[in-house]
Design an enzyme around this catalytic site. Sequence first.
Site, PDB file in Angstrom:
ATOM      1  CG  HIS A 110      -1.806   1.168   1.355  1.00 50.45           C
ATOM      2  ND1 HIS A 110      -3.136   1.145   1.022  1.00 50.45           N
ATOM      3  CD2 HIS A 110      -1.557   2.442   1.768  1.00 50.45           C
ATOM      4  CE1 HIS A 110      -3.670   2.343   1.227  1.00 50.45           C
ATOM      5  NE2 HIS A 110      -2.723   3.155   1.686  1.00 50.45           N
ATOM      6  CD  GLU A 111       1.544   3.523   3.715  1.00 51.67           C
ATOM      7  OE1 GLU A 111       1.675   4.597   3.097  1.00 51.67           O
ATOM      8  OE2 GLU A 111       0.515   3.262   4.384  1.00 51.67           O
ATOM      9  CG  HIS A 170       0.223   6.251  -0.745  1.00 49.92           C
ATOM     10  ND1 HIS A 170      -0.815   6.918  -1.343  1.00 49.92           N
ATOM     11  CD2 HIS A 170      -0.309   5.629   0.340  1.00 49.92           C
ATOM     12  CE1 HIS A 170      -1.928   6.694  -0.643  1.00 49.92           C
ATOM     13  NE2 HIS A 170      -1.644   5.912   0.368  1.00 49.92           N
ATOM     14  CG  HIS A 225       0.295   8.649  -7.164  1.00 54.51           C
ATOM     15  ND1 HIS A 225      -0.804   9.012  -6.449  1.00 54.51           N
ATOM     16  CD2 HIS A 225       0.108   9.168  -8.406  1.00 54.51           C
ATOM     17  CE1 HIS A 225      -1.623   9.718  -7.228  1.00 54.51           C
ATOM     18  NE2 HIS A 225      -1.084   9.829  -8.407  1.00 54.51           N
TER      19      HIS A 225
HETATM   20 ZN    ZN Z   1      -2.951   5.221   1.892  1.00 48.20          ZN
END
Ligand code: ZN
Length: 687
Positions: A476-477, A480, A483
Amino acid sequence: MTKPATNLSENPYLADSQFPQFGSFHVEHIEPAVSQLLKDNRKVIENLVADTSQPTWQNFVEPLEVIDNRFEKVWGPVGHLDATMNSDEWHQAYTNCLEQVTQYYTETGQNAGLYQKFNQLAESAEYKTYNLAQQKVIENALRNFRLSGIALPKEKQVIYKELKQRLSQNSSQFGNNVLKATQAWYKHIKDESEIAGLPESAMGLLQQLAEQKSLEGWCVTLDFPSYLAVLTHADNRDLRAEVYKAFSTRASDQSDHTEFDNSALIETIRADRHKLASLLEFKNYAEYSLATKMAESTDQVLGFLRDLAVKSKPQAEKELATLKAFAKTALGIDDFQPWDVTYASEKLKNETLSLSQEKLRPYFPVETVLNGLFSITETLFNIKISVKEGVETWHEDVRFFELTDETNQVVGHFYLDLYARENKRGGAWMDSVITRWKHPQGQLQTPVTYLVCNFTPPIGDKEACLTHDEVTTLFHEFGHGIHHLFTKMEQLDVSGISGVPWDAVELPSQFMENFCWEREGLNFISSHTETGETLPDDLFAALKKGRGFQSAMMMLRQIEFALVDFELHTFYNPDAPEDVLDIVQRIRNEVAVVQPPSYSRQLHSFSHIFAGGYAAGYYSYKWAEVLSADAFSLFEETGILNSETGMHFKNTILAAGGSVDPMVLFKAFRGREPQIDALLRHSGIHA
Ligand code: ZN
């Protein structure tokens, strides 16, 4: 750490180095550096506003980018170290500066001169020659100024400021009441048999809570871990009912502590929010909230939530029926009640799912997971990730990595701080260190991010292993992170995660999680510490089954919260506002499968929307989940590790940062509007 420099020119915070000089930072550097920074920035802004020539990108936006960039580079590490290497001294210095920084932000956001310059720029002939990213930067700036009330006539500005101030006070009061109401109630337990069923860890917790109150035995409080432990494990049904009632009536007229009743505050906050939105010429507060979000209209959000609800409800009803039947036969509960839900669910789960997170742990040694994550990323996005030595970090456990593209050009860097330790804030997060940006002099600054987790550190010389939950968190991290790192933007305010609307920012992060639920992904990231075997099929099947356990009931619970939040901010008639309790009941009748008792006042402790930033925005959780699941479904169609699809994702959604409306990006990637089917399927909901 070295001795602090007393001379400002030697202050490492202000040094213009490629990466923060973590090894040289000292607590005494903070305040002088921040003061100097704010002073310099104010001077630049003052000069820009005083300049009477026609503003252009070059003479107006670029100097602002320069100071904003410096701001990120100086102030960012201060907050980062407060979170990862906390000390009282550091925190004090950070807090002292935070006040100044907040003041600086408020004053910049309210600077009428800057607003006027942006307006002039938007109306200039040159504006039409700017690329889309530049135009978006200007558009966003103007939007934010307007939302800050600056465009209002003087007398309305006064009202605006009053409303803002009152809202801020009342929100904080709301949160305080919830806190105090939570603390006001507790139940002292002297006889262990009263809390039979609780596992050892929970017993330990309750014992600790008793000790804190200088009591013998155990103490049940309304803090979430204590509340949850009782509702999940306590065999004593009366105790569950009692704790449930105390918890669900916190800060309300139904509680024993009516001094913390939030009823009146809810009304005032609603009314003031509506006034604020009206003042800025929005129909309602929900529209005001959407002005900075990806969702286009209140109808779209409501339609979206209802669509999910309708498709989830039949299965949720079946899940509840199964649970009730189980509670009756296995637990002897004939008149099933809300305080039985969590308890019976836990028992049912233990009976039908044999999988514990601990059982999976040996399959996920940290290095295997990391190498797998990097391989997946390299395959999908055609880049290379390698360790870069010789860069200063804040702790010896922290590693630093470099990303390069197919022509060996540096794309960006990231720090990885994996393990829990003393003086490090809990949880996991990603943050920007440096944003991709083209300097006015032409050089390109490549992006850098922090990735921080709190995994259990290795013990002795044994390699650390992760639970599947932790693996998912890491992905998940990392989502980010990419991105921010894969952006192609050169304008600071729309580069990477900057300027990405709140309800779209979780798209890449939740997208990456999907690889932890696929055979292809798991083959890369799992390898048993002793046998080297990848996750076997039976455990994989059990893992998937666990993901779907009561997923429709959970989905409806979240939709209920989201709908209540959104409706009470959309349909507000100032002359005759609908009673909030009626709104809650109306929505429960529509979507809930478990009806809480009439005394329930969950809204009165819904801090997300009354004390936090989620007002008319709670839907964002589900919204982003739909986008990420639907984006991932293109990989399901074309191949989980299909690099062509990966490059397509990188070049649309990841590359554009905040420069393009996320819906446009999504459609460019997926070839159509988002659909909810993939999320339902991934959650095991068969509509
Ligand atoms: Zn998040």
